[in-house]
Scaffold this active site. Structure first.
Site, PDB file in Angstrom:
ATOM      1  CG  LEU A 161     -13.167   0.788 -58.638  1.00 27.98           C
ATOM      2  CD1 LEU A 161     -11.747   0.307 -58.321  1.00 27.98           C
ATOM      3  CD2 LEU A 161     -13.983   0.961 -57.360  1.00 27.98           C
ATOM      4  N   GLY A 201     -14.059   0.516 -66.532  1.00 28.50           N
ATOM      5  CA  GLY A 201     -15.423   0.398 -66.035  1.00 28.50           C
ATOM      6  C   GLY A 201     -16.444   0.653 -67.126  1.00 28.50           C
ATOM      7  CG  PHE A 255      -9.612   1.975 -62.064  1.00 30.48           C
ATOM      8  CD1 PHE A 255     -10.208   3.204 -61.850  1.00 30.48           C
ATOM      9  CD2 PHE A 255      -8.287   1.829 -61.671  1.00 30.48           C
ATOM     10  CE1 PHE A 255      -9.528   4.262 -61.292  1.00 30.48           C
ATOM     11  CE2 PHE A 255      -7.574   2.878 -61.098  1.00 30.48           C
ATOM     12  CZ  PHE A 255      -8.201   4.095 -60.911  1.00 30.48           C
ATOM     13  CB  CYS A 256     -10.672   4.824 -65.407  1.00 23.92           C
ATOM     14  SG  CYS A 256     -10.460   6.280 -66.465  1.00 23.92           S
ATOM     15  CB  VAL A 257     -11.679   3.997 -70.166  1.00 22.01           C
ATOM     16  CG1 VAL A 257     -10.318   3.319 -70.160  1.00 22.01           C
ATOM     17  CG2 VAL A 257     -12.362   3.735 -71.509  1.00 22.01           C
TER      18      VAL A 257
END
Length: 582
Positions: A344, A320, A316-318
Site C-alpha cells: 500500500l 511495504g 504500508f508505506c515504508v
C-alpha cells in the site's frame, strides 16, 4: 497570562507586542534546519531568485507585466472614495484556496488590496522560478522553496492582516489572542503543531480497539494477534507490516474505519507488527536489524502460531519497502514461506520520489552521517514536520491561523491525531535507507544491495502481489508506485485510489465515498494504464478482499484463543510499545 482588560489601550498594545514577538520566535523555529532532514521545515528564509538568474527576455517581460498589474491595482485602490466601494478583481484566487474565503477579503478595499497584491506577487515569483535555467532536480527544489516562501508570507497568516482574526479578537475582547499565545507556547514545548483535539482520543480507548493480544515481543517489535470474529478462518494468516515512522494503529483507528477489523471480518487471522518508539539505547540499530527483528520474525511467529506453512503479507508505506526487502531476502535464501504480498502506497523505485526529494541530498546526509552512525536518533516529529511542509497551507498555516491567531482548538480527527503520534528511528537504519534507496536508488538494481548477508533482487520475488497507490499522494507519487510491477517476478495487480497517502488507504466501504480505478492489463506506461482503466465508485477494500480470498487457503474452525503454548498472550492489545513516548 492575565486576562485582557478591553478598556485599557496599553493592555492591547502589550498584547500585540507579545504576539508579534511570539510569532517571530515561532517562525524562526519553523524555518530553522532540523538535524534530521538537514533542510528547513519551511523555505521561507531562502533567497528569492533574481530576474537575471532566468532567461533575460522572459524575466523582463514578467517584471513588466507585474509592474503594470500592480500599478493598475493601486490606481483602483486610490480611486476608492467610499468605504462601501469594492476593488475590481484583477486576479481571482483558486477556488480551492480556503485562505481568502471571508467576505471581507472581497468587499473591504483594504483587505481586497492585500489579497490581490499578494496573489499578483505570488504569481510573478512562481513564474519567475519556472524560468530558472537549472537542472530538473534543482528547479524542483527552487519551485518548492518558492512555494514555501509564498505560503509563509500570505496576509492570512498575520493577525493585523487577517479580517477573521481581527473580528474574533474584537468580539472576544482579546481573549482569542490570549488563548492563541497559550496554544503557541504549548506547541513550541511539544515541538510540533497540534492538528487535532488530542483530548478526544486515547489509544486503546477510542483508537486501536480491535480485540487481540500481544503474542510476541523483542527489543524492536510487539506482534499482535487479533481475535477471530467469524466461525471459520482462512488457513493462511495475514501478517501486516505498518510504517515504522508512526504508530501501527493507522490501520486500526475507530471501529468503523479500522482496516484490521475489516480484514478480521473477512475471515483472516491477522498478525500486526507494532514498532517500538526507539529509545536512546536502540539508536545503533540498522536496516538489517529492522528486517530480521521485524517482518522476518513476524512471518516466522505467525507460521508457528497458525500452523500454516505459508502466510499472506501486507506492507504500508515504508512498511511495504521493508516487507519487499524481507521477501527479497527470503528469495535469496531459497525460502518460500509467503503466499502473497500486498503493498500500500509503497515506493521501491526511487527515481522520482516526489517533493520529499527536495529535503534529501548527498551533502545533507554527509553532514549528518557521523552523528547518525554513532547512534543519534531521528525524531519522528522532525520527519512529520518535513512531510507537513509538502502541503504547508493545509497542514501548517491552516493550524497557525486557527490555533494561534484565533485561539481555537482544532476539531477531533483520528487521522490527524495519529499523524502527530510519531515514532523515532535509529540513525544507522535511517542512513542506509536514505543513501541506498532514496539517493542511489539501488533497490531496483539486481544484486546491488546486500541485506542480512545476502544479495537482494526484487525480480526473484515470485509471489502474487497486489499494489495499491493513491492518485493524490504527495509522499509516494502514484506513478512511482506503478513501477513496482516491472520490478517483481510474479503476477502483480495494480489498483489506483483517489485522495492522498493516508486518506486514500483508510477508505472503508461504508459510507461509500471516493473511487478507485482498476485495469487488469498492467502495461509499461502508467498514464496508458489509467487511460484504459475503469473507475469504480467507492472503497477499494472489497476489491482487495476478493483478491486475497484466493490466496487465503481452505477455511477451518476459528481459533478460540490467541497465541499457543510456545507463544502465550503477554498482554491485551494494543500492547505497550504503541503507548511509548519519545
Amino acid at each position: 497570562m492575565a486576562a485582557l482588560d478591553p478598556r485599557d489601550p496599553q493592555a492591547w498594545s502589550d498584547l500585540v507586542n507579545r504576539w508579534q514577538q511570539a510569532q517571530r520566535t515561532w517562525l524562526e523555529w519553523w524555518c530553522t534546519p532540523t538535524q534530521s532532514t538537514g533542510a528547513a521545515q519551511s523555505s521561507a528564509t531562502r533567497p528569492v531568485p533574481a530576474p537575471e538568474a532566468s532567461a533575460p527576455d522572459d524575466a523582463v517581460r514578467l517584471s513588466a507585466q507585474f509592474q503594470s498589474d500592480a500599478q493598475a491595482l493601486w490606481r483602483a485602490a486610490l480611486a476608492v472614495t467610499d468605504g462601501s466601494d469594492r476593488l475590481p478583481e484583477l486576479l481571482e484566487p483558486d477556488p480551492a484556496d480556503r485562505r481568502f474565503r471571508a467576505v471581507a477579503w472581497r468587499e473591504q478595499p483594504y483587505f481586497s488590496l492585500l489579497r490581490q497584491s499578494y496573489l499578483l506577487y505570488a504569481r510573478f515569483l512562481r513564474e519567475l522560478a519556472q524560468l530558472a535555467p537549472l537542472p530538473a532536480h534543482e528547479k524542483q527544489r527552487l519551485e518548492f522553496a518558492m512555494r514555501q516562501y509564498l505560503d509563509a508570507i500570505a496576509p492570512s497568516n498575520f493577525p493585523a492582516t487577517n479580517p477573521d482574526v481581527l473580528q474574533k479578537a474584537i468580539s472576544t475582547e482579546g481573549a482569542s489572542l490570549v488563548q492563541g499565545l497559550r496554544n503557541l507556547a504549548d506547541d513550541t514545548r511539544k515541538g510540533r503543531i497540534t492538528m487535532s483535539d488530542e483530548r478526544a482520543f486515547a489509544v486503546g480507548r477510542d483508537l486501536a480497539t480491535t480485540p487481540g493480544s500481544v503474542v510476541f515481543r523483542n527489543d524492536l517489535i510487539e506482534i499482535i494477534q487479533y481475535d477471530a470474529t467469524t466461525a471459520t478462518v482462512h488457513k493462511r494468516p495475514l501478517v501486516i507490516v505498518p510504517p515504522c515512522i508512526n504508530k501501527y494503529y493507522i490501520l486500526d483507528l475507530k471501529p468503523e474505519n479500522s482496516f484490521v477489523a475489516y480484514a478480521v471480518a473477512q475471515g483472516h487471522t491477522v498478525f500486526m507488527i507494532s514498532w517500538r518508539n526507539v529509545p536512546p539505547e536502540l539508536g545503533h540499530l540498522g536496516w538489517d536489524d529492522y528486517l530480521e527483528q521485524g517482518p522476518l520474525t513476524a512471518i516466522r511467529v505467525a507460521r508457528e502460531i497458525s500452523g500454516s506453512r505459508k502466510v499472506n503479507t501486507l506492507g504500508f508505506c515504508v512498511g511495504g519497502t521493508l516487507l519487499a526487502c524481507a521477501l527479497a531476502v527470503l528469495a535469496a535464501r531459497h525460502e518460500s514461506p509467503v503466499a502473497s504480498a500486498t503493498l500500500l502506497t509503497t515506493m521501491l523505485d526511487f527515481a522520482d520520489p516526489g517533493e520529499i526529494g527536495v529535503y534529501i541530498s548527498g551533502e545533507m546526509l554527509a553532514a549528518r552521517e557521523p552523528l547518525l552512525m554513532s547512534g543519534q536518533r531521528v525524531h519522528g516529529s522532525e520527519l512529520a514536520g518535513a512531510f507537513a511542509s509538502l502541503r504547508a497551507n493545509e497542514l501548517v498555516w491552516n493550524y497557525v491561523v486557527g490555533n494561534y491567531l484565533k485561539g481555537e482548538t482544532p476539531p477531533a480527527f483520528d487521522l490527524l491525531y495519529w499523524n502527530g503520534d510519531s515514532a523515532n528511528l535509529p540513525g544507522p537504519m535511517y542512513v542506509y535507507y536514505l543513501r541506498n534507496l532514496y539517493l542511489d536508488n539501488l533497490l531496483r538494481e539486481r544484486n546491488a544491495l546486500t541485506m542480512c548477508a545476502v544479495k537482494v533482487d526484487l525480480s526473484r520475488i515470485g509471489v502474487p502481489t497486489y499494489v495499491y497507490a493513491s492518485r493524490d499522494d504527495h509522499i509516494v507519487p502514484w506513478r512511482s508506485a506503478y513501477r513496482t510491477p516491472s520490478l517483481f517476478g510474479g503476477d502483480v495487480s495494480f489498483v489506483l485510489g483517489s485522495s492522498g497517502h493516508i486518506a486514500g488507504v483508510i477508505n472503508p466501504p461504508q459510507p461509500p465515498r471516493r473511487s478507485h480505478w482498476i485495469n487488469d492489463l498492467v502495461t509499461d506506461d502508467a498514464d496508458d494504464w489509467l487511460a484504459r482503466a475503469t473507475m469504480v465508485p467507492g472503497s477499494w477494500w472489497p476489491h482487495w478482499s476478493r483478491w486475497l480470498q484466493s490466496h487465503g487457503g481452505a477455511r477451518r474452525r476459528a481459533p478460540r484463543t490467541t497465541g499457543n503454548a510456545a507463544y502465550p498472550p503477554l498482554e491485551t492489545a494494543p500492547g505497550s510499545y504503541v503507548r511509548a513516548g519519545a
